[in-house]
Design a protein around this motif. Sequence first.
Motif, PDB file in Angstrom:
ATOM      1  N   TYR A   1      22.555  34.991  42.179  1.00 31.65           N
ATOM      2  CA  TYR A   1      22.875  35.787  41.100  1.00 31.65           C
ATOM      3  C   TYR A   1      21.920  35.226  39.598  1.00 31.65           C
ATOM      4  O   TYR A   1      21.095  34.864  39.490  1.00 31.65           O
ATOM      5  CB  TYR A   1      23.716  34.304  40.353  1.00 31.65           C
TER       6      TYR A   1
ATOM      7  N   GLU B   1      34.045  39.219  44.426  1.00 29.30           N
ATOM      8  CA  GLU B   1      33.457  39.664  43.024  1.00 29.30           C
ATOM      9  C   GLU B   1      34.618  40.215  42.327  1.00 29.30           C
ATOM     10  O   GLU B   1      36.003  41.287  43.099  1.00 29.30           O
ATOM     11  CB  GLU B   1      32.789  40.052  42.723  1.00 29.30           C
TER      12      GLU B   1
ATOM     13  N   SER C   1      35.459  43.146  38.101  1.00 30.57           N
ATOM     14  CA  SER C   1      35.155  43.137  36.661  1.00 30.57           C
ATOM     15  C   SER C   1      36.287  43.709  36.062  1.00 30.57           C
ATOM     16  O   SER C   1      37.133  45.253  36.901  1.00 30.57           O
ATOM     17  CB  SER C   1      33.924  44.403  37.640  1.00 30.57           C
TER      18      SER C   1
ATOM     19  N   LEU D   1      29.469  40.753  50.171  1.00 24.66           N
ATOM     20  CA  LEU D   1      28.483  39.556  48.939  1.00 24.66           C
ATOM     21  C   LEU D   1      27.548  39.412  49.257  1.00 24.66           C
ATOM     22  O   LEU D   1      26.728  39.804  50.542  1.00 24.66           O
ATOM     23  CB  LEU D   1      29.979  38.909  49.217  1.00 24.66           C
TER      24      LEU D   1
ATOM     25  N   HIS E   1      23.733  40.731  44.984  1.00 26.64           N
ATOM     26  CA  HIS E   1      24.168  41.599  44.231  1.00 26.64           C
ATOM     27  C   HIS E   1      22.531  42.178  43.646  1.00 26.64           C
ATOM     28  O   HIS E   1      21.900  41.865  44.512  1.00 26.64           O
ATOM     29  CB  HIS E   1      23.384  40.438  42.813  1.00 26.64           C
TER      30      HIS E   1
END
Lengths: 169, 173
Positions: free
Chosen positions: A100, B34, B36, B83, B86
């Motif tokens: 993150y 997640e 958005s 997941l 990122h």
Amino acid sequence: MLEVLTYPDPQLKQVSEPVTAFDAVLRDFVDRLEATRLAAPGCVGIAAPQVGKTIRLAIVDVSSKPKHKNHGRLVLINPEITQWEGFALGREGCHSVPDYTGNVIRAERIALRAFDLDGREQNFEMEGFEARAVQHELDHLDGLLFLDRLVSHRSDLFRRKNYGENAKK
Amino acid sequence: MDKWYMVTAVGKDQTGIVAAITGALFDGGCHLGEASMARLGDSFTVMMMVRHANGEKTLRSLLEAAVEKMHLHLHVDPVDGVLHHHVIPNLRISVFGADRPGIVAQVTRVLASDGLSICHLETDVAGTQERPIYVMHIEAKGRESAEALQSRLRQAVGAGLDVRVADLDLVIG
């Protein structure tokens, strides 16, 4: 190598105690803490509470990013920020918060007083990336993570920073 | 076995869309990954990763009432549900100037040809109706240096637009 605690481990929320003994045990701990930092990809700082030792000690070394002004590897013991100036938004991540990143406002320039491994007082003035890394690590000593200071995950707030930079020119 | 779906809802913006959708999913035993959302003008869109045990048809039926009540368009796709991977952008690209056709196409063509991946893109039309200005912010991941990319982009868009590329420095502590 030491184990890095990850959020939501409650130990990360504890306020650390000042270091009182500048001895061989402390040196040995710093060696292991530094080895732990170096084993973490891209890590420019680590604080003792991240490995479960709640003492006011952190290592910061941004020299791997030489375009930023820096003081090399710093072992900061009982550090205190004595002056703050300006503010800037920047992106931060943390090995205690895997996968993150987020935007955090930090002082742009700081004056810092800390003790080294021999117990000698040292004073620094720093700015930008190095100042941000120090503020990130010092937060750990007060039980704070960058999550506590998160402004935005998105880029829109950067516009203000850009505007400020341009206005200075 | 639970499967992941990408649920996209699009419609006119109104209060309570997220609550209506996520409430129906929660009541139906779904788990969110997640998500958005974006609002542009008076339009609203949300993408959310939803984990669900009973197939696409059941998932759609869970959302039927909310979709109908709020006049939304719904799209459901099975996905891998990746997941914890990122992508961290390392470049920030800002382009702004008098609005004209082709700004986004010219800029993103350069990025694509260099193999840069866009992590985030946002554009606004500001200024006045008579003299609109276009402002675009992109966060991207790529190997090209900020200086080299900036000069290529400036060449591609020509005079009249300001292009700035900066390193997006990440403090990891």
